[in-house]
Design a protein around this motif. Structure first.
Motif, PDB file in Angstrom:
ATOM      1  N   UNK A  53     -19.342  -3.187   7.078  1.00 41.97           N
ATOM      2  CA  UNK A  53     -18.558  -1.960   7.100  1.00 41.97           C
ATOM      3  C   UNK A  53     -17.100  -2.178   7.478  1.00 41.97           C
ATOM      4  N   UNK A  54     -16.672  -3.434   7.615  1.00 37.48           N
ATOM      5  CA  UNK A  54     -15.264  -3.683   7.911  1.00 37.48           C
ATOM      6  C   UNK A  54     -14.416  -3.316   6.692  1.00 37.48           C
ATOM      7  N   UNK A  55     -13.418  -2.469   6.895  1.00 34.80           N
ATOM      8  CA  UNK A  55     -12.579  -1.990   5.794  1.00 34.80           C
ATOM      9  C   UNK A  55     -11.134  -1.913   6.277  1.00 34.80           C
ATOM     10  N   UNK A  56     -10.283  -2.763   5.710  1.00 33.43           N
ATOM     11  CA  UNK A  56      -8.869  -2.796   6.088  1.00 33.43           C
ATOM     12  C   UNK A  56      -7.957  -2.283   4.990  1.00 33.43           C
ATOM     13  N   UNK A  57      -8.509  -1.901   3.836  1.00 32.09           N
ATOM     14  CA  UNK A  57      -7.706  -1.707   2.641  1.00 32.09           C
ATOM     15  C   UNK A  57      -6.943  -0.388   2.560  1.00 32.09           C
ATOM     16  N   UNK A  58      -7.008   0.465   3.574  1.00 29.08           N
ATOM     17  CA  UNK A  58      -6.182   1.668   3.554  1.00 29.08           C
ATOM     18  C   UNK A  58      -4.716   1.324   3.816  1.00 29.08           C
ATOM     19  N   UNK A  59      -4.481   0.420   4.755  1.00 35.29           N
ATOM     20  CA  UNK A  59      -3.111   0.008   5.054  1.00 35.29           C
ATOM     21  C   UNK A  59      -2.952  -1.512   5.028  1.00 35.29           C
ATOM     22  N   UNK A  60      -4.063  -2.217   5.087  1.00 39.00           N
ATOM     23  CA  UNK A  60      -4.027  -3.669   5.072  1.00 39.00           C
ATOM     24  C   UNK A  60      -4.657  -4.222   3.812  1.00 39.00           C
ATOM     25  N   UNK A  61      -5.144  -5.454   3.913  1.00 35.46           N
ATOM     26  CA  UNK A  61      -5.787  -6.114   2.775  1.00 35.46           C
ATOM     27  C   UNK A  61      -6.928  -6.979   3.285  1.00 35.46           C
ATOM     28  N   UNK A  62      -8.082  -6.861   2.635  1.00 35.97           N
ATOM     29  CA  UNK A  62      -9.218  -7.737   2.926  1.00 35.97           C
ATOM     30  C   UNK A  62      -9.840  -8.145   1.594  1.00 35.97           C
ATOM     31  N   UNK A  63     -10.027  -9.431   1.385  1.00 37.64           N
ATOM     32  CA  UNK A  63     -10.503  -9.900   0.081  1.00 37.64           C
ATOM     33  C   UNK A  63     -11.979  -9.607  -0.119  1.00 37.64           C
ATOM     34  N   UNK A  64     -12.750  -9.480   0.974  1.00 39.53           N
ATOM     35  CA  UNK A  64     -14.150  -9.092   0.906  1.00 39.53           C
ATOM     36  C   UNK A  64     -14.659  -8.881   2.330  1.00 39.53           C
ATOM     37  N   UNK A 106      -3.539   8.007  -9.580  1.00 39.84           N
ATOM     38  CA  UNK A 106      -3.331   6.574  -9.728  1.00 39.84           C
ATOM     39  C   UNK A 106      -1.918   6.156 -10.027  1.00 39.84           C
ATOM     40  N   UNK A 107      -1.030   7.092 -10.294  1.00 42.29           N
ATOM     41  CA  UNK A 107       0.358   6.743 -10.588  1.00 42.29           C
ATOM     42  C   UNK A 107       1.094   6.373  -9.300  1.00 42.29           C
ATOM     43  N   UNK A 108       2.186   5.595  -9.398  1.00 43.31           N
ATOM     44  CA  UNK A 108       2.945   5.239  -8.187  1.00 43.31           C
ATOM     45  C   UNK A 108       3.415   6.475  -7.436  1.00 43.31           C
ATOM     46  N   UNK A 109       3.337   6.428  -6.115  1.00 43.80           N
ATOM     47  CA  UNK A 109       3.708   7.574  -5.276  1.00 43.80           C
ATOM     48  C   UNK A 109       5.153   7.443  -4.806  1.00 43.80           C
ATOM     49  N   UNK A 110       5.880   8.537  -4.862  1.00 46.01           N
ATOM     50  CA  UNK A 110       7.208   8.558  -4.251  1.00 46.01           C
ATOM     51  C   UNK A 110       7.059   8.641  -2.731  1.00 46.01           C
ATOM     52  N   UNK A 111       8.035   8.082  -2.028  1.00 43.29           N
ATOM     53  CA  UNK A 111       8.011   8.048  -0.567  1.00 43.29           C
ATOM     54  C   UNK A 111       9.106   8.967  -0.046  1.00 43.29           C
ATOM     55  N   UNK A 112       8.719   9.938   0.772  1.00 37.24           N
ATOM     56  CA  UNK A 112       9.718  10.816   1.383  1.00 37.24           C
ATOM     57  C   UNK A 112      10.610  10.037   2.336  1.00 37.24           C
ATOM     58  N   UNK A 131       0.828  -1.209   0.000  1.00 33.41           N
ATOM     59  CA  UNK A 131       0.000   0.000   0.000  1.00 33.41           C
ATOM     60  C   UNK A 131       0.868   1.267   0.000  1.00 33.41           C
ATOM     61  N   UNK A 132       2.063   1.151   0.574  1.00 35.68           N
ATOM     62  CA  UNK A 132       2.934   2.311   0.739  1.00 35.68           C
ATOM     63  C   UNK A 132       3.706   2.540  -0.554  1.00 35.68           C
ATOM     64  N   UNK A 133       3.490   3.702  -1.172  1.00 38.05           N
ATOM     65  CA  UNK A 133       4.117   3.993  -2.453  1.00 38.05           C
ATOM     66  C   UNK A 133       3.333   3.462  -3.633  1.00 38.05           C
ATOM     67  N   UNK A 134       2.115   2.964  -3.402  1.00 38.61           N
ATOM     68  CA  UNK A 134       1.283   2.446  -4.483  1.00 38.61           C
ATOM     69  C   UNK A 134       0.567   3.595  -5.187  1.00 38.61           C
ATOM     70  N   UNK A 135      -0.555   3.310  -5.843  1.00 31.76           N
ATOM     71  CA  UNK A 135      -1.248   4.298  -6.644  1.00 31.76           C
ATOM     72  C   UNK A 135      -1.660   5.533  -5.853  1.00 31.76           C
TER      73      UNK A 135
END
Length: 755
Positions: free
Chosen positions: A462-473, A335-341, A326-330
């Motif tokens: 309403x469970x949502x982990x996808x900001x920093x984690x991953x949840x398939x559904x 949507x382009x890859x993000x640079x990380x300071x 997730x870090x440095x992704x779109x």
């Protein structure tokens, strides 16, 4: 020489007087008495005579726990520099030795090899693997959740291999600074270890102690031993620089960054990175994903893999609270890859408590902020931990806080209960949503032959982990039992060495709709032959029922049942070849059949050169995919995916790798559908056209290992993805078209050096 190498830590009354002076010196002045070992595979230093010796190996592949055909001895010695480990592998000249050089961290060496696995704190929470093949190829990785292996982690350690006519031997030196571990007190520390040897020609594997990674409990069954306690300090700096020539954009860019690592004591370490790269030297596998589930990729960036296992906290499947990609992704902006300071993490322990802290900041006004904190309190038969993550996404005016509590309880030798409770709190604009999830697993292993596992999962809508984690559904609950039976004891003249039976089931329900979804049942039989071949058959059935995500939020869809049959056959490397074939016959869509074939062949013209060829065609007459709203279409599909990989090691520390992948899908429209009464798909008059997808990726990479974790890379890569409506070309013509794709076309030079 052989007699010395095979000497045991057993002495007669007369012989013991010869070693008493050495033992006295080691006891009174351990740091002075132990000279630095020369790690060359030859156990000719006198210190090895005082090492702990492990000889009671058992056969773990096939999983018979019987007496190995070839003797193996392991030795372990605690030195001021680190843990010294040695293997003596008896292998007479008439026994085939398989020698293949492979790239670093290859999951399969295709060669005779040994592995040392160690839990530095003897808690059963995390272990580390260090593997070496007979040719000196090596692999390192982490083991979490008892038997989950990950080879993204890399470390600095020494290894050496020596061959003689009747045996071959390996030495390893694993520095105390390699990971954060409990400081402890007194002169000794308690660790847990596992030793493994693989005989490639016969497919056999031997291990000590009596356990296997194929069992539910693995790390917690390592052998606990006492070793002399040492501590180490370390400070490393890794500057890097890259120069990238982009032939599509016709420009040249350069980038520089820095990684820092400081370990002031055995119980604490801190790492930081400034302007890290996104790992362009490692290419991801090609995937065209028509499903509702996000594709998960591994991470190859050094900072995000080094000692990251403390943040591991898995739910069901691949779900996790901390997904480093997730870090440095779109970017949320375009949507382009993000640079990380920059990013920083600290890992350590206080008494019995282990902890970790993490923070990262992306570049620019739209750059996301990531924070994580982890605490684990491990006991000998139980552990409990807390993991919290916080993500700030300013472009979306969104924040996400996720908290998880995980637990692992072992009851005697047969029962294990583990799981995690998780809650998410997401605020975006004026909207606030709180979600909850729970995953529990109950394992019962009454003996060496049977394993029973029940997985239970419930995720709120309403469970949502996808900001920093991953949840398939989310928005579902599931019960999934698995029963495994290991069948051994075949006659000596039988070609079969072992058979593993696995039965799985799954029942699941959509919580919001209060409807039961499609069930799933499967039965697998894996037959291991005495010559190392493996034959497997899997039959699975999904009865008719509801699918709740295929329409992307446009209602439930009732689908007919389908069967799947998979038959595969694999062989170990024999002479210059290794091969694997697989046949898949399955139902998909509404009512028709499909067939797929996969062939994988590896050619070894020389021990330092291997070429792998994989081809996987699929033909289907009823491929059902979602188009928009409640509109679906059925297609006749011809799909071909393939891969060619070549690895050449012209000299020590030099590696040249070529990897080419392609994927073509040629789809002819058959019928359009809409969701009708009772959620059945009914034929519609909507016009849908033929289409094709082509995907191609090519990478040619040269790597020079200047020193451990110090590398020079020279990489050329090219590839792209395209959708073609109403294609006029044949499937083979589409493949030729894919070779000309140039969404990306670049040349990269990267230097990373450790000071």
């Amino acid at each position: 020489m052989l007699n010395f190498l095979l000497s045991k830590k057993k002495y007669t009354a007369a012989g013991s007087f010869k070693i008493i002076p050495l033992v006295v010196v080691l006891f009174l002045f351990p740091d002075m008495a132990l000279s630095k070992l020369k790690i060359d595979g030859q156990l000719d230093e006198p210190e090895w005579k005082t090492a702990q010796v492990f000889q009671d190996f058992v056969e773990i592949d096939p999983l018979t726990f019987g007496t190995p055909r070839l003797p193996t001895e392991a030795r372990l010695l605690s030195t001021p520099e680190g843990l010294a480990v040695a293997f003596i592998c008896h292998q007479p000249s008439d026994e085939t030795r398989t020698r293949t050089i492979t790239q670093q961290d290859a999951e399969d060496f295709d060669a005779d090899a040994v592995s040392f696995m160690v839990d530095f704190d003897d808690t059963g929470a995390t272990a580390y693997e260090f593997s070496v093949s007979i040719t000196g190829s090596y692999r390192d990785g982490t083991i979490t959740n008892e038997n989950s292996f990950n080879y993204d982690w890399d470390a600095v350690w020494e290894r050496g291999v020596y061959e003689a006519s009747e045996f071959w031997s390996v030495e390893m030196l694993i520095p105390w600074s390699i990971v954060a571990m409990k400081e402890g007190s007194g002169k000794t520390r308690r660790i847990a270890v596992f030793f493994k040897r693989e005989v490639n020609a016969s497919g056999e594997a031997y291990g000590f102690p009596r356990t296997s990674s194929s069992l539910p409990r693995f790390v917690s069954d390592f052998a606990g031993i006492e070793v002399r306690r040492y501590s180490a300090q370390e400070f490393d700096v890794w500057p890097y620089v890259t120069v990238l020539s982009d032939f599509v954009e016709d420009n040249i860019t350069s980038k520089a960054g820095l990684d820092l690592f400081w370990k002031p004591s055995g119980a604490f370490q801190v790492a930081a990175t400034f302007n890290p790269d996104f790992g362009q030297v490692e290419s991801d596998d090609l995937v065209i994903n028509f499903t509702t589930t996000e594709t998960v990729y591994s991470d190859k960036r050094p900072f995000f893999t080094e000692n990251q296992s403390i943040f591991s906290s898995r739910l069901s499947k691949e779900d996790c609270l901390f997904y480093t990609r997730r870090i440095g992704a779109g970017s949320d902006k375009d949507g382009s890859p993000s640079d990380i300071d920059g990013a920083v993490k600290a890992i350590g322990s206080v008494g019995s408590l282990n902890y970790g802290m993490f923070a990262a900041q992306e570049e620019g006004d739209a750059g996301k902020e990531f924070y994580a904190g982890r605490i684990i309190y491990p006991g000998k038969t139980w552990s409990v931990g807390v993991l919290s993550t916080y993500t700030k996404r300013p472009f979306l005016d969104r924040t996400a806080l996720v908290n998880g509590i995980d637990y692992d309880i072992r009851l005697g030798q047969s029962w294990r209960y583990f799981g995690q409770l998780v809650g998410s709190m997401v605020d975006q604009d004026t909207d606030s949503r709180d979600g909850f999830g729970i995953h529990n697993s109950l394992e019962f292993t009454p003996n060496d032959r049977w394993t029973w596992v029940a997985d239970m999962t419930r995720y709120s809508a309403d469970l949502d982990l996808n900001d920093m984690g991953y949840i398939h559904r989310n928005d579902y609950e599931e019960l999934s039992p698995t029963v495994t039976y290991y069948q051994t004891g075949f006659a000596d003249n039988s070609r079969i060495a072992s058979v593993t039976w696995v039965a799985r089931g799954k029942v699941q329900r959509n919580i919001t709709e209060d409807v039961w979804l499609r069930d799933f049942f499967s039965l697998s039989r894996v037959q291991k032959m005495r010559n190392g071949d493996e034959l497997s058959l899997t039959v699975s059935d999904s009865p008719a029922g509801y699918h709740d995500t295929i329409s992307r939020g446009n209602g439930l869809v009732y689908l007919n049942g389908d069967w799947k049959i998979n038959l595969s056959y694999n062989t170990p490397k024999r002479r210059a070849w290794r091969q694997s074939i697989s046949l898949n016959v399955f139902q998909e869509g509404l009512e028709d059949w499909a067939v797929g074939f996969e062939g994988d062949m590896t050619w070894y013209p020389h021990e330092n050169l291997n070429l792998d060829f994989r081809l996987s065609p699929t033909w289907s007459r009823d491929w059902l995919i979602w188009l928009q709203d409640d509109l679906f279409a059925s297609y006749a599909r011809r799909e071909i995916s393939g891969e060619v990989t070549a690895n050449w090691f012209p000299a020590e520390s030099h590696e040249i790798r070529l990897k080419a992948q392609w994927l073509t899908i040629d789809a002819d429209a058959e019928q359009s559908y809409r969701i009708g009464p009772r959620n059945r798909l009914v034929e519609s008059e909507d016009s849908v056209g033929d289409f094709a997808m082509i995907d191609f990726g090519f990478q040619l990479r040269y790597r020079y290992e200047i020193a451990p974790l110090s590398d020079l890379y020279v990489v050329y890569s090219r590839g792209g993805l395209d959708r073609i409506d109403n294609p006029s070309r044949s499937t083979l013509g589409l493949f030729a078209d894919s070779m000309s794709l140039r969404d990306s076309d670049q040349f990269l030079v990267k230097l990373r050096y450790r000071f």
